[in-house]
Write an enzyme that holds these catalytic residues in place. Structure first.
Site, PDB file in Angstrom:
ATOM      1  N   TYR A  44       3.577  53.885  63.290  1.00 18.05           N
ATOM      2  CA  TYR A  44       3.628  55.041  62.385  1.00 18.05           C
ATOM      3  C   TYR A  44       2.234  55.538  62.000  1.00 18.05           C
ATOM      4  O   TYR A  44       2.107  56.500  61.256  1.00 18.05           O
ATOM      5  CB  TYR A  44       4.447  54.721  61.135  1.00 18.05           C
ATOM      6  CG  TYR A  44       5.938  54.632  61.393  1.00 18.05           C
ATOM      7  CD1 TYR A  44       6.428  54.429  62.674  1.00 18.05           C
ATOM      8  CD2 TYR A  44       6.851  54.752  60.368  1.00 18.05           C
ATOM      9  CE1 TYR A  44       7.779  54.324  62.917  1.00 18.05           C
ATOM     10  CE2 TYR A  44       8.215  54.657  60.597  1.00 18.05           C
ATOM     11  CZ  TYR A  44       8.671  54.431  61.876  1.00 18.05           C
ATOM     12  OH  TYR A  44      10.017  54.334  62.107  1.00 18.05           O
ATOM     13  N   LYS A  89       8.655  40.876  66.197  1.00 18.68           N
ATOM     14  CA  LYS A  89       8.972  40.828  67.632  1.00 18.68           C
ATOM     15  C   LYS A  89       7.797  40.149  68.339  1.00 18.68           C
ATOM     16  O   LYS A  89       7.311  40.608  69.374  1.00 18.68           O
ATOM     17  CB  LYS A  89       9.205  42.259  68.139  1.00 18.68           C
ATOM     18  CG  LYS A  89       9.887  42.336  69.490  1.00 18.68           C
ATOM     19  CD  LYS A  89      11.314  41.835  69.506  1.00 18.68           C
ATOM     20  CE  LYS A  89      11.859  41.787  70.926  1.00 18.68           C
ATOM     21  NZ  LYS A  89      13.147  41.101  71.028  1.00 18.68           N
ATOM     22  N   ASP A 102      11.444  50.123  58.750  1.00 14.43           N
ATOM     23  CA  ASP A 102      12.102  51.421  58.564  1.00 14.43           C
ATOM     24  C   ASP A 102      13.546  51.332  59.049  1.00 14.43           C
ATOM     25  O   ASP A 102      14.497  51.715  58.356  1.00 14.43           O
ATOM     26  CB  ASP A 102      11.318  52.480  59.355  1.00 14.43           C
ATOM     27  CG  ASP A 102      11.749  53.891  59.013  1.00 14.43           C
ATOM     28  OD1 ASP A 102      12.491  54.067  58.031  1.00 14.43           O
ATOM     29  OD2 ASP A 102      11.356  54.827  59.729  1.00 14.43           O
ATOM     30  N   ASP A 115      15.265  41.090  66.216  1.00 12.65           N
ATOM     31  CA  ASP A 115      16.609  41.448  66.706  1.00 12.65           C
ATOM     32  C   ASP A 115      17.646  40.473  66.141  1.00 12.65           C
ATOM     33  O   ASP A 115      18.733  40.871  65.728  1.00 12.65           O
ATOM     34  CB  ASP A 115      16.694  41.554  68.235  1.00 12.65           C
ATOM     35  CG  ASP A 115      15.749  40.637  68.972  1.00 12.65           C
ATOM     36  OD1 ASP A 115      14.863  40.050  68.339  1.00 12.65           O
ATOM     37  OD2 ASP A 115      15.897  40.491  70.196  1.00 12.65           O
TER      38      ASP A 115
END
Ligand code: NAP
Length: 491
Positions: free
Chosen positions: A136, A183, A240, A216
């Site tokens: 972002y 991740k 987000d 995940d």
């Protein structure tokens, strides 16, 4: 911890940005309730978002809004609409970044009178999302006419700030655990920096349980057994997406507040956007912005008022006489208007639920992190090669020997070429659908040597005689460790 600014009458200055779509209705509801609770605030109304883009201001944030926030250091805002996939940047992201509000705190809690598939399971968790780094940062380039790139920048300093914030927030609310969701199994350097920083800093908060979870699986676990989570700290984009998911667990975006906190300023807003289809209809649920106002009052040290408003909100939901269309259905004939819901909350100021207790909170201790720009200083460092990204429609089997030929007589040799991160030259017999952007990994022929800038400047014109290069990345070693990852399939 907050930098309060008061006027001559002793009122606290707050910048109020009504926003776009349903923003003005939500913000008006929150303001009306705060005023009814008797909090002494002078509101400075300023604008940002769609109306500002339309005036031809490309940032969506005019100077007078910046000046107001610089003065008040505190903002209550409605959502701002953003053009999707083209044109201007998000004015929301711009505001968060201009004032370095690096932590986005997004709490969700099971609420009375809001039936969900999880009702009765006691969901009560907070997503602490890094707010100014990661994808972002919005640093994007078209490397070729058909290949786009977005840089995912994650700093050790940024990770330290958000991790400390997560633990301090947990302490201020008496929470028991902080999970770090990353991740890092795939993005070992960027996401891995958050994981490693978390594991280091967690040791300073021994009373709080800490654990790492792959993002995940975190989403899977959130849907399967959300009550196991207390505080979750994560990177910007993960946070987000995850916080929209957690909003849905407790009844939807209409109920999810947020606080953007930084050392210098704080911005309070709902997680939701401007929901333009409901704009001006007096039907939407203002709870998320009211909840954001509750967080703002805590930040301003108005603990009694924040508790009174939160209690009144909960009592109103528990009574169930006034429920908005997102809860009971817009066409059900049972939905109340935004303004009736707001007035019901005001009439319930002073009441508290017997069953749903408002959390007792202590003031949040803002983390202190070194202000040095370079917080990580290796003892040794070396440049040992170069990744050159080139644009070419030739197949790797043709291109590889061309690059090797161009490097003859140079201190650099071609180690391999990759296409979207997978080695395609030397050919390993794999089946890859190449695009016209290739990475050529050039390493010094002498593995002990140091690659100088002069050598880099000398190799580029050689490559440019035959190839279009788009992007360069130095291959470095810090403290003897490679500061770059291998391509898939690279030995
Ligand atoms: P959205 O505005 O959050 O709306 C998505 C859906 O969520 C709505 O259609 C509605 O669901 C529900 N919803 C949201 N707020 C609600 C409320 N207060 N009461 C009841 N239901 C509510 O997301 P979007 O449509 O993706 O985004 C619209 C614009 O907002 C975009 O320009 C986006 O960039 C911007 N945005 C701004 C912010 C911000 O300012 N912080 C955040 C996110 C998005 P149903 O359709 O199921 O009724």
């Amino acid at each position: 911890m907050s930098k309060l600014v008061k006027n001559a009458k002793g009122q606290t200055l707050v910048t109020l940005i009504p926003g776009d779509g349903i923003g003005p209705e939500c913000v008006e509801a929150a303001k009306k309730i705060i005023d009814a609770a008797g909090v002494a605030i002078e509101w400075e109304v300023r604008h940002a978002g769609e109306s500002v883009f339309k005036q031809g201001i490309p940032s969506g944030v005019p100077q007078e809004t910046i000046d107001s926030i610089k003065k008040t250091r505190c903002v209550l805002k409605g959502p701002l609409g953003t053009p999707i996939g083209f044109g201007e940047k998000s004015a929301n992201v711009t505001l968060r970044k201009l004032f370095e509000t690096y932590a986005n705190i997004r709490p969700v809690r099971e609420l009375p009178g809001v039936p969900t598939p999880y009702s009765g399971r006691g969901i009560d968790l907070v997503v602490v999302r890094e707010n100014v780094e990661d994808l972002y940062a919005g640093i994007e380039h078209m490397q070729t006419p058909g290949v786009a790139q977005c840089l995912k920048l994650i700093s050790r300093k940024g990770c330290e700030k958000i991790v400390r914030m997560a633990f301090e927030f947990a302490r201020s609310e008496g929470r028991k655990s902080v999970a770090c969701a990353t991740k890092s199994n795939i993005m070992k350097m960027t996401e891995g920096t958050l994981k490693r920083t978390f594991e280091e800093i967690a040791k300073e908060y021994p009373e709080i349980e800490s654990w790492h979870v792959i993002i995940d699986n975190a989403c899977h676990q959130l849907v399967k057994k959300p009550e196991q989570f207390d505080v979750i700290v994560t990177t910007n984009m993960n946070g987000d997406i995850m916080s929209d998911l957690t909003s849905a667990l407790i009844g939807g975006l209409g109920f999810a507040p947020s606080a953007n906190l930084g050392s210098e300023a704080a911005i309070f807003e709902a997680v939701h956007g401007s929901a333009p289809k409901y704009a001006g209809k007096n039907v939407i649920n203002p709870t998320a912005v009211i909840g954001s106002a509750v967080l703002m009052l805590r930040h301003l040290g108005e603990l009694a008022a924040s508790q009174a408003i939160e209690n009144a909100l909960i009592v109103t939901m528990e009574d169930g006489k006034f429920r908005t269309g997102d809860v009971v259905g817009y066409e059900s004939g049972k939905a109340c208007s935004t303004t009736d819901y707001t007035d019901a909350i005001i009439s319930n100021l002073g009441r508290a639920s017997v069953k749903y207790k408002v959390r007792a909170v202590k003031p949040l201790v803002m983390p202190t992190v070194s202000t040095a720009l370079d917080t990580v200083k290796p003892k040794s460092r070396r440049v040992l090669g170069l990744d050159v990204f080139i644009e070419s429609a030739e197949l790797p089997t043709v291109l590889g020997p061309v690059v090797e030929g161009l490097l003859e007589g140079s201190p650099l040799k071609l180690k391999m070429m990759s296409n979207r991160g997978t080695q395609v030259y030397p050919d390993k017999g794999t089946l890859i659908d190449c695009i016209d952007q290739h990475r050529c990994r050039l390493l010094l022929r002498d593995p002990q040597a140091e690659l100088s800038d002069e050598q880099i400047f000398a190799v580029l014109p050689k490559l440019a005689t035959r190839l279009k290069w788009a992007h360069l990345e130095k291959l470095q070693e810090f403290d003897g460790q490679p500061a770059y990852t291998k391509a898939q399939g690279e030995d």
